[in-house]
Enzyme design. Structure first.
Site, mmCIF file in Angstrom:
data_model
loop_
_atom_site.group_PDB
_atom_site.id
_atom_site.type_symbol
_atom_site.label_atom_id
_atom_site.label_comp_id
_atom_site.label_asym_id
_atom_site.label_seq_id
_atom_site.Cartn_x
_atom_site.Cartn_y
_atom_site.Cartn_z
ATOM 1 N N LYS A 115 43.147 28.177 44.981
ATOM 2 C CA LYS A 115 42.050 27.620 45.997
ATOM 3 C C LYS A 115 41.930 26.363 46.205
ATOM 4 O O LYS A 115 41.886 26.125 47.767
ATOM 5 C CB LYS A 115 40.446 27.626 45.577
ATOM 6 C CG LYS A 115 40.731 28.952 45.368
ATOM 7 C CD LYS A 115 38.530 29.375 44.408
ATOM 8 C CE LYS A 115 38.567 30.637 44.349
ATOM 9 N NZ LYS A 115 36.956 31.099 44.604
ATOM 10 N N LYS A 207 44.233 41.185 48.052
ATOM 11 C CA LYS A 207 42.879 41.908 47.601
ATOM 12 C C LYS A 207 42.214 42.257 49.186
ATOM 13 O O LYS A 207 42.195 40.510 49.481
ATOM 14 C CB LYS A 207 42.835 40.988 46.610
ATOM 15 C CG LYS A 207 41.189 41.495 45.925
ATOM 16 C CD LYS A 207 40.768 40.374 44.728
ATOM 17 C CE LYS A 207 39.300 40.927 44.145
ATOM 18 N NZ LYS A 207 38.447 39.985 43.486
ATOM 19 N N LYS A 210 36.255 38.284 51.121
ATOM 20 C CA LYS A 210 35.611 37.698 52.383
ATOM 21 C C LYS A 210 36.251 36.652 53.253
ATOM 22 O O LYS A 210 35.306 36.468 54.303
ATOM 23 C CB LYS A 210 34.514 36.900 51.998
ATOM 24 C CG LYS A 210 33.065 38.143 50.649
ATOM 25 C CD LYS A 210 32.056 37.107 50.651
ATOM 26 C CE LYS A 210 32.478 37.019 49.214
ATOM 27 N NZ LYS A 210 31.036 36.732 48.629
#
Length: 345
Positions: A115, A207, A210
């Site tokens: 991230k 994966k 969102k």
């Protein structure tokens, strides 16, 4: 002391709409667990702000995710549903556990590296430290089971490491308080189902997310029938027919993903799906998948829209859940303070 209650804790961040991966990978199991465990399901809004959130949007997202929880089938009478920031003991316990966790443990957390990217120095301290807050979320309720996806297993291992070190560091005080086997139970992962890891419709090696820039990569729980059909029709596949056995899916990530989605929506195994559809081309399989997905997901979208028209009800669910959560958390955290040596009035 009696053995810990069989208690489940889990949560999702209030960022963007929930999608099919959230539903099949987590929510289906959350709903089943209501029958057998004491369940605490949190909207983890404190985790959300590890990356900056526009305040008005965050408030709306908290209510949106809560509406999704309810629309999918979580029962606010059988489960405790609340947003994390309403229970202050989450942050308080996180500080105590920060003083138990080791820097080397956090340095091994791969999600921070993913991230934060190359510019780690510009990342927030919260983003680096949020696995400890996640451990506090779980341990605050002395949870015994945590439904997790593959990408969260490392964080659950950290929670177990922190719990074990706390139990060892304060063993004398814990024993004196009457806990023979340690104060915090070591939470166990709960991973089940044929689609625990739902992948992107555009890339079967990634994966479903969102945050994917392409909305075609995911099925949102608010998508209508036309959107669901469009996305599955455009889903990436390969030119070969479906195999008749599961072994034939190896090396075919997109095929494996679509079969897994079908199996999870139908409540069947991948082997059963392939016995029925093996030998079919995707041109025949996709319409069957679309019909199934629309039948399963359209009622959820409709119920979510209904709930969103009554924000007062949603806020009431969160307030009631927070009160019930505090009733569990407060005495546990009070014991933590006594164990570590804090003086309380």
């Amino acid at each position: 002391m009696t053995a810990p209650t069989l208690r489940v804790f889990s949560g999702m961040q209030p960022t963007h709409n929930l999608h099919l991966g959230n539903y099949l990978g987590a929510m289906v199991n959350w709903i089943k667990m209501q029958e057998t465990h004491e369940c605490i399901y949190c909207v983890v809004d404190m985790h959300a702000i590890t990356l900056w959130q526009e305040p008005k949007a965050l408030r709306q997202h908290i209510r949106d995710v809560t509406a999704s929880y309810l629309a999918c089938g979580l029962d606010p009478k059988r489960s405790i549903i609340f947003n994390q920031s309403q229970v202050g003991q989450h942050a308080e316990l996180a500080w105590v556990l920060n003083c138990v966790a080791r820097l080397g443990w956090l340095n091994r957390m791969t999600q921070f590296k993913e991230k934060a990217g190359k510019d780690k120095e510009a990342a927030s301290v919260g983003l680096y430290d949020y696995p400890v807050l996640m451990a506090a979320d779980i341990l605050l309720y002395r949870a015994t089971h945590v439904p997790v996806g593959d990408d969260q297993k490392q964080h659950l291992e950290l929670a177990r490491d922190i719990a074990q070190k706390f139990n060892v560091d304060y063993a004398e005080e814990i024993a004196a308080a009457g806990y023979k086997d340690g104060f915090f139970p070591l939470p166990e992962p709960f991973i089940t189902g044929p689609a625990t890891r739902v992948m992107s419709l555009r890339d079967g090696t990634k994966k479903m997310s969102k945050s994917d820039p392409s909305d075609l990569a995911r099925i949102n729980l608010v998508d209508d029938a036309d959107a669901i059909a469009k996305k599955f029709k455009k889903a990436k596949t390969d030119p070969d027919a479906l195999p008749s056995e599961v072994e034939g899916l190896k090396g075919r990530p997109e095929a494996e993903n679509l079969v897994g989605i079908y199996a999870a929506l139908a409540g069947r195994s991948a082997a059963e799906v392939l016995r029925e559809h093996g030998g079919s081309q995707f041109s025949a399989f996709k319409p069957a998948l679309i019909d199934l997905a629309v039948a399963k997901l359209s009622p959820i979208a409709a119920e979510k829209r209904r709930l969103e028209e009554d924000p007062t009800y949603i806020d009431g669910v969160l307030a009631d859940g927070a009160a019930r959560a505090r009733a569990i958390a407060a005495p546990i955290y009070r014991q933590v303070k006594e164990i570590v040596g804090f003086v309380s009035a």
